[in-house]
Design a protein around this motif. Structure first.
Motif, PDB file in Angstrom:
ATOM      1  N   GLU A 178      14.060  27.281  21.274  1.00 32.22           N
ATOM      2  CA  GLU A 178      14.974  26.465  20.472  1.00 32.22           C
ATOM      3  C   GLU A 178      16.295  26.209  21.198  1.00 32.22           C
ATOM      4  O   GLU A 178      16.821  25.093  21.194  1.00 32.22           O
ATOM      5  CB  GLU A 178      15.228  27.131  19.124  1.00 32.22           C
ATOM      6  CG  GLU A 178      16.099  26.303  18.197  1.00 32.22           C
ATOM      7  CD  GLU A 178      16.210  26.894  16.810  1.00 32.22           C
ATOM      8  OE1 GLU A 178      16.765  26.209  15.925  1.00 32.22           O
ATOM      9  OE2 GLU A 178      15.739  28.033  16.594  1.00 32.22           O
ATOM     10  N   LYS A 179      16.821  27.246  21.853  1.00 37.40           N
ATOM     11  CA  LYS A 179      18.125  27.121  22.499  1.00 37.40           C
ATOM     12  C   LYS A 179      18.051  27.164  24.027  1.00 37.40           C
ATOM     13  O   LYS A 179      19.079  27.216  24.702  1.00 37.40           O
ATOM     14  CB  LYS A 179      19.051  28.219  21.988  1.00 37.40           C
ATOM     15  CG  LYS A 179      19.322  28.132  20.486  1.00 37.40           C
ATOM     16  CD  LYS A 179      20.245  29.250  20.024  1.00 37.40           C
ATOM     17  CE  LYS A 179      20.516  29.150  18.525  1.00 37.40           C
ATOM     18  NZ  LYS A 179      21.407  30.230  18.044  1.00 37.40           N
ATOM     19  N   GLU A 229      16.748  29.578  26.023  1.00 36.28           N
ATOM     20  CA  GLU A 229      17.161  30.900  26.502  1.00 36.28           C
ATOM     21  C   GLU A 229      16.152  31.487  27.490  1.00 36.28           C
ATOM     22  O   GLU A 229      14.998  31.082  27.543  1.00 36.28           O
ATOM     23  CB  GLU A 229      17.339  31.845  25.313  1.00 36.28           C
ATOM     24  CG  GLU A 229      18.406  31.387  24.328  1.00 36.28           C
ATOM     25  CD  GLU A 229      18.424  32.211  23.052  1.00 36.28           C
ATOM     26  OE1 GLU A 229      19.520  32.421  22.528  1.00 36.28           O
ATOM     27  OE2 GLU A 229      17.346  32.629  22.603  1.00 36.28           O
ATOM     28  N   THR A 241      14.959  23.714  26.514  1.00 35.32           N
ATOM     29  CA  THR A 241      15.117  23.556  25.066  1.00 35.32           C
ATOM     30  C   THR A 241      13.922  22.798  24.509  1.00 35.32           C
ATOM     31  O   THR A 241      13.254  22.037  25.218  1.00 35.32           O
ATOM     32  CB  THR A 241      16.410  22.815  24.709  1.00 35.32           C
ATOM     33  OG1 THR A 241      16.424  21.558  25.389  1.00 35.32           O
ATOM     34  CG2 THR A 241      17.633  23.620  25.111  1.00 35.32           C
ATOM     35  N   ARG A 298      15.549  17.569  16.520  1.00 36.46           N
ATOM     36  CA  ARG A 298      14.691  18.751  16.627  1.00 36.46           C
ATOM     37  C   ARG A 298      13.221  18.310  16.615  1.00 36.46           C
ATOM     38  O   ARG A 298      12.912  17.149  16.312  1.00 36.46           O
ATOM     39  CB  ARG A 298      14.955  19.757  15.497  1.00 36.46           C
ATOM     40  CG  ARG A 298      14.681  19.291  14.086  1.00 36.46           C
ATOM     41  CD  ARG A 298      14.276  20.441  13.166  1.00 36.46           C
ATOM     42  NE  ARG A 298      12.867  20.770  13.383  1.00 36.46           N
ATOM     43  CZ  ARG A 298      12.348  21.980  13.192  1.00 36.46           C
ATOM     44  NH1 ARG A 298      13.102  22.978  12.810  1.00 36.46           N
ATOM     45  NH2 ARG A 298      11.055  22.191  13.387  1.00 36.46           N
TER      46      ARG A 298
END
Length: 337
Positions: free
Chosen positions: A187-188, A190, A195, A266
């Motif tokens: 999602e971010k 990471e 992403t 999204r």
């Protein structure tokens, strides 16, 4: 020489397309629905397409000819919505598709491939369906396979859709144990991942609304409410818990998809198998999604051909395994063959 695949419960070929892009060759694909079989034929998915009841197939003739068996038995017996249908029994007792998982493992028993991939909805892991899960484990052990399984989110493999699915991969014990492919997205973004791919990423070039679409009324009698819902929200926007000054609905009183609207920022939520007037997701421009859009959300190529009318095409795409997700697993499976 390309590794050979036999595909069961193939639908319109989502799993097969992903494996094809990874260099596999499907020698036989099968489905009971003639419209889906036509789509398989239109896209030359397999050397042979058999349209018929899997229970009537002679599978022994494929023993020694197949490296991998793939398939996603029909998921309604294990879906979350089944919990709301008090008059219907799920799991193996489902009157329409309860036979499918045992038939999948009949194929494994008679073909004895080096590996298999089994896909279903995340509900397959619910305690409600303890019997089918134990059946899979027992069959794998009896037939000599190590299995690795978990629920994955397709968005974590580059699919613009937060679609959760149960994936189980079995390897003949002499080969070893399967390690799931590393997730490429989050999602971010990471831990070295990218992403999530968003709806805007894959739909921006067709972000339009035609005059005909302006005359349609997604949401049916609740169309005016849909117009007020912000992108990325659903009917819960009109609840007291969300702070609406004039609440119209009680919290969690409807299906999550009721008046659900996409946002370009999204991934999509799960594309359902059946088209609906009031169950989304809908486009952020307050219109129904197009087949070309749900194909992109499911990662089918734009030129992938679908037989049937609009609702039949929708059902095929909504039921499919995203080819991009299938590709990620096919690439990993190659390492063991």
């Amino acid at each position: 020489m390309r590794n050979k695949v036999l595909s069961l419960f193939s639908g319109c070929g989502g799993l097969d397309l992903g494996f094809k892009k990874a260099g596999f060759h499907t020698i036989m694909a099968t489905d009971v629905w003639d419209v889906a079989c036509k789509s398989l034929e239109l896209n030359n998915v397999a050397d042979e397409v058999i349209c018929g009841d899997v229970r009537e197939l002679d599978l022994k003739k494929y023993k020694g000819k197949v490296d991998v068996v793939i398939g996603g038995p029909p998921c309604p017996p294990y879906s979350q919505t089944r919990h709301y249908l008090v008059d219907k029994v799920g799991g193996f007792q489902d009157e329409k598709a309860g036979f499918a998982v045992p038939e999948y493992f009949r194929a494994i028993k008679e073909i004895l491939p080096k590996m298999f991939l089994f896909e279903n909805v995340d509900g397959f892991t619910f305690k409600t369906y303890k019997e089918p899960m134990e059946f899979v484990q027992e069959q794998a052990e009896t037939l000599g396979y190590n299995i690795t399984y978990k629920v994955v989110n397709a968005a974590n493999y580059g699919v613009p859709q937060t679609r959760k699915r149960f994936i189980c991969v079995g390897l003949k014990k002499e080969i070893g144990s399967f390690e799931f492919p590393k997730e490429t997205h989050s999602e971010k973004g990471e831990n070295g991942t990218k992403t999530w791919v968003t709806c805007g990423d894959v739909m921006s070039d067709i972000d339009t609304i035609t005059e005909e679409e302006k005359l349609q009324r997604p949401g049916s009698k609740d169309y005016e409410l849909l117009l007020q819902i912000p992108p990325g929200e659903n009917y819960l926007y009109f609840t007291e818990k969300r702070g609406h000054p004039n609440p119209l609905f009680k919290w969690k009183s409807r299906y999550w998809t009721f008046l659900l609207k996409l946002t370009p920022d999204r991934p999509s939520w799960t594309i359902q198998a059946s088209f609906s007037n009031n169950q989304g997701p809908f486009h952020w421009r307050n219109r129904f999604l197009r087949i070309e859009e749900i194909k992109r959300i499911q990662t089918f190529d734009d030129d992938y051909k679908l037989a049937g009318d609009f609702k039949e095409q929708w059902r095929q795409v909504g039921n499919a395994v995203p080819p991009q997700l299938a590709f990620a697993f096919a690439e990993q499976i190659k390492k063991y063959l």
